[in-house]
Design a protein around this motif. Structure first.
Motif, PDB file in Angstrom:
ATOM      1  N   ILE A 186      65.543   3.957 -52.281  1.00  0.00           N
ATOM      2  CA  ILE A 186      66.886   3.418 -52.106  1.00  0.00           C
ATOM      3  C   ILE A 186      67.666   4.361 -51.196  1.00  0.00           C
ATOM      4  O   ILE A 186      67.923   5.504 -51.568  1.00  0.00           O
ATOM      5  N   PRO A 187      68.042   3.912 -49.992  1.00  0.00           N
ATOM      6  CA  PRO A 187      68.909   4.742 -49.156  1.00  0.00           C
ATOM      7  C   PRO A 187      70.315   4.757 -49.756  1.00  0.00           C
ATOM      8  O   PRO A 187      70.864   3.697 -50.070  1.00  0.00           O
ATOM      9  N   THR A 188      70.860   5.944 -49.942  1.00  0.00           N
ATOM     10  CA  THR A 188      72.187   6.066 -50.544  1.00  0.00           C
ATOM     11  C   THR A 188      73.088   6.940 -49.687  1.00  0.00           C
ATOM     12  O   THR A 188      72.624   7.807 -48.952  1.00  0.00           O
ATOM     13  N   HIS A 189      74.366   6.689 -49.831  1.00  0.00           N
ATOM     14  CA  HIS A 189      75.415   7.553 -49.282  1.00  0.00           C
ATOM     15  C   HIS A 189      76.714   7.114 -49.931  1.00  0.00           C
ATOM     16  O   HIS A 189      77.159   5.995 -49.724  1.00  0.00           O
ATOM     17  N   GLU A 190      77.259   7.993 -50.760  1.00  0.00           N
ATOM     18  CA  GLU A 190      78.477   7.682 -51.513  1.00  0.00           C
ATOM     19  C   GLU A 190      78.264   6.379 -52.297  1.00  0.00           C
ATOM     20  O   GLU A 190      79.081   5.468 -52.250  1.00  0.00           O
ATOM     21  N   SER A 191      77.174   6.320 -53.039  1.00  0.00           N
ATOM     22  CA  SER A 191      76.740   5.077 -53.678  1.00  0.00           C
ATOM     23  C   SER A 191      76.881   5.068 -55.193  1.00  0.00           C
ATOM     24  O   SER A 191      76.349   4.176 -55.851  1.00  0.00           O
ATOM     25  N   VAL A 251      61.406   6.331 -58.598  1.00  0.00           N
ATOM     26  CA  VAL A 251      62.512   5.844 -57.788  1.00  0.00           C
ATOM     27  C   VAL A 251      63.048   7.043 -57.012  1.00  0.00           C
ATOM     28  O   VAL A 251      63.345   8.092 -57.589  1.00  0.00           O
ATOM     29  N   ILE A 252      63.134   6.880 -55.694  1.00  0.00           N
ATOM     30  CA  ILE A 252      63.599   7.952 -54.814  1.00  0.00           C
ATOM     31  C   ILE A 252      64.915   7.526 -54.175  1.00  0.00           C
ATOM     32  O   ILE A 252      65.007   6.431 -53.606  1.00  0.00           O
ATOM     33  N   LEU A 253      65.916   8.390 -54.265  1.00  0.00           N
ATOM     34  CA  LEU A 253      67.180   8.158 -53.585  1.00  0.00           C
ATOM     35  C   LEU A 253      67.167   8.975 -52.299  1.00  0.00           C
ATOM     36  O   LEU A 253      67.184  10.203 -52.330  1.00  0.00           O
ATOM     37  N   TRP A 268      52.280   1.826 -52.781  1.00  0.00           N
ATOM     38  CA  TRP A 268      53.147   0.745 -52.319  1.00  0.00           C
ATOM     39  C   TRP A 268      54.589   1.217 -52.357  1.00  0.00           C
ATOM     40  O   TRP A 268      54.974   2.001 -53.231  1.00  0.00           O
ATOM     41  N   LEU A 269      55.381   0.725 -51.418  1.00  0.00           N
ATOM     42  CA  LEU A 269      56.778   1.130 -51.274  1.00  0.00           C
ATOM     43  C   LEU A 269      57.669  -0.102 -51.357  1.00  0.00           C
ATOM     44  O   LEU A 269      57.387  -1.130 -50.732  1.00  0.00           O
ATOM     45  N   LEU A 270      58.741   0.015 -52.120  1.00  0.00           N
ATOM     46  CA  LEU A 270      59.750  -1.035 -52.193  1.00  0.00           C
ATOM     47  C   LEU A 270      61.070  -0.422 -51.759  1.00  0.00           C
ATOM     48  O   LEU A 270      61.578   0.490 -52.406  1.00  0.00           O
ATOM     49  N   PHE A 271      61.605  -0.919 -50.650  1.00  0.00           N
ATOM     50  CA  PHE A 271      62.893  -0.461 -50.137  1.00  0.00           C
ATOM     51  C   PHE A 271      63.958  -1.455 -50.580  1.00  0.00           C
ATOM     52  O   PHE A 271      63.840  -2.658 -50.320  1.00  0.00           O
ATOM     53  N   VAL A 272      64.974  -0.947 -51.262  1.00  0.00           N
ATOM     54  CA  VAL A 272      66.039  -1.788 -51.796  1.00  0.00           C
ATOM     55  C   VAL A 272      67.384  -1.160 -51.440  1.00  0.00           C
ATOM     56  O   VAL A 272      67.587   0.029 -51.678  1.00  0.00           O
ATOM     57  N   PRO A 273      68.314  -1.938 -50.886  1.00  0.00           N
ATOM     58  CA  PRO A 273      69.639  -1.389 -50.594  1.00  0.00           C
ATOM     59  C   PRO A 273      70.390  -1.043 -51.882  1.00  0.00           C
ATOM     60  O   PRO A 273      70.299  -1.770 -52.874  1.00  0.00           O
ATOM     61  N   ALA A 274      71.131   0.050 -51.863  1.00  0.00           N
ATOM     62  CA  ALA A 274      71.964   0.422 -53.006  1.00  0.00           C
ATOM     63  C   ALA A 274      72.975  -0.688 -53.253  1.00  0.00           C
ATOM     64  O   ALA A 274      73.586  -1.204 -52.325  1.00  0.00           O
ATOM     65  N   ALA A 281      65.771 -10.732 -41.272  1.00  0.00           N
ATOM     66  CA  ALA A 281      67.100 -10.137 -41.451  1.00  0.00           C
ATOM     67  C   ALA A 281      66.983  -8.917 -42.362  1.00  0.00           C
ATOM     68  O   ALA A 281      66.395  -8.997 -43.433  1.00  0.00           O
ATOM     69  N   PRO A 282      67.518  -7.772 -41.936  1.00  0.00           N
ATOM     70  CA  PRO A 282      67.456  -6.581 -42.784  1.00  0.00           C
ATOM     71  C   PRO A 282      68.334  -6.727 -44.026  1.00  0.00           C
ATOM     72  O   PRO A 282      69.190  -7.587 -44.093  1.00  0.00           O
ATOM     73  N   GLY A 283      68.094  -5.862 -45.006  1.00  0.00           N
ATOM     74  CA  GLY A 283      68.908  -5.833 -46.209  1.00  0.00           C
ATOM     75  C   GLY A 283      68.416  -6.736 -47.321  1.00  0.00           C
ATOM     76  O   GLY A 283      69.055  -6.859 -48.352  1.00  0.00           O
ATOM     77  N   ARG A 284      67.260  -7.377 -47.155  1.00  0.00           N
ATOM     78  CA  ARG A 284      66.724  -8.277 -48.173  1.00  0.00           C
ATOM     79  C   ARG A 284      65.657  -7.585 -49.006  1.00  0.00           C
ATOM     80  O   ARG A 284      64.963  -8.233 -49.772  1.00  0.00           O
ATOM     81  N   GLY A 285      65.495  -6.294 -48.852  1.00  0.00           N
ATOM     82  CA  GLY A 285      64.432  -5.589 -49.556  1.00  0.00           C
ATOM     83  C   GLY A 285      63.122  -5.726 -48.792  1.00  0.00           C
ATOM     84  O   GLY A 285      62.941  -6.694 -48.055  1.00  0.00           O
ATOM     85  N   LEU A 286      62.266  -4.765 -48.931  1.00  0.00           N
ATOM     86  CA  LEU A 286      60.986  -4.793 -48.230  1.00  0.00           C
ATOM     87  C   LEU A 286      59.925  -4.145 -49.100  1.00  0.00           C
ATOM     88  O   LEU A 286      60.098  -3.027 -49.582  1.00  0.00           O
TER      89      LEU A 286
END
Length: 194
Positions: free
Chosen positions: A6-11, A34-36, A78-84, A144-149
Motif C-alpha cells: 500500500i503506497p502511503t503518505h499522510e494516510s 502487508v507493506i506500507l 504474489w503482490l497485491l497493490f492497493v491504494p490507501a 485505469a490506475p487505482g483499481r488495485g493490481l
C-alpha cells in the motif's frame, strides 16, 4: 504467498478501512504480509500500520521508487497493490486465490495480472444485461490506475518494475496490456469513488 503493498503518505485517516478489509485474507492464510511504502508521512500512518502488524518502509520521494523498494523486500511470490483508503468488496479472498492457483498452473484465462472491477456486481431483474454492461465498462476502463493490481513478483520483474515515471502504475498497466490483464468480478471502492 501474497504480499500486499500500500503506497502511503499522510494516510492515517484512510488507512484503517483498507487494513480492515484485508483481515479476511490474513485469516484465510492468503496474505503473508502487508507493506506500507510510505513517502515520508508526518502524521500517525506509521503507528496505524504498527498496530495492524504492517511493515513500514519510509522512502520519501516519488511513488515508483517506493513501490520498487517495497517489491524488493516483499516475501510473497504474489503482490497485491492497493491504494490507501480503498476497500475490497466481499468475496475478494476466494477470487484472488482462484486467480493465483490458475495462473500458477498456467491456466489463467487472460494473462499475467488481475485488477478489481470498479462496480459492484449487478442484482435484481434484468441483471444479465447489467452484468454484460458492467463487464464491457470494466474492460474498457481496465487500464485505469487505482483499481488495485495483482501480479506475481516474477512477472513484475520481467516488466521492469515501476521505475521513476510520472504515473508508475499507469505505466506498468500499459506494459501489461489489456490482453494480459484479467478483470476480477470483485469490486474495489477507492477514495475517489466515495
Amino acid at each position: 504467498m501474497l504480499s500486499v503493498i500500500i503506497p502511503t503518505h499522510e494516510s492515517e485517516r484512510v488507512l484503517v478501512r483498507t487494513l480492515a478489509c484485508l483481515v479476511p485474507g490474513a485469516t484465510a492464510g492468503l496474505i503473508r504480509e502487508v507493506i506500507l511504502a510510505d513517502g515520508g508521512s508526518t502524521d500517525e500512518t506509521a503507528e496505524v500500520g504498527d498496530v495492524a502488524g504492517c511493515r513500514f518502509l519510509p522512502l520519501p520521494g516519488p511513488v515508483g521508487p517506493r513501490l520498487d523498494f517495497a517489491v524488493s523486500s516483499a516475501r510473497g511470490d504474489w503482490l497485491l497493490f492497493v491504494p490507501a483508503g480503498s476497500v475490497l468488496e466481499p468475496g475478494w479472498v476466494a477470487e484472488l486465490q482462484q486467480f493465483i492457483d490458475r495462473a500458477s498452473a498456467g491456466l489463467a484465462p487472460t494473462g499475467i495480472a488481475a485488477a478489481f472491477s470498479d462496480a459492484p456486481p449487478p442484482q435484481g431483474e434484468g441483471s444479465m444485461l447489467r452484468a454484460v454492461l458492467a463487464v464491457w465498462r470494466a474492460r474498457r476502463k481496465s487500464l485505469a490506475p487505482g483499481r488495485g493490481l495483482l501480479i506475481s513478483k516474477a512477472s513484475l520483474r520481467e516488466l521492469g518494475g515501476f521505475g521513476n515515471q510520472n504515473d508508475p502504475e499507469a505505466d506498468v498497466l500499459r506494459r501489461i496490456g489489456k490482453r494480459r490483464l484479467t478483470m476480477l468480478r470483485t469490486g474495489i471502492v477507492t477514495p475517489s469513488d466515495t
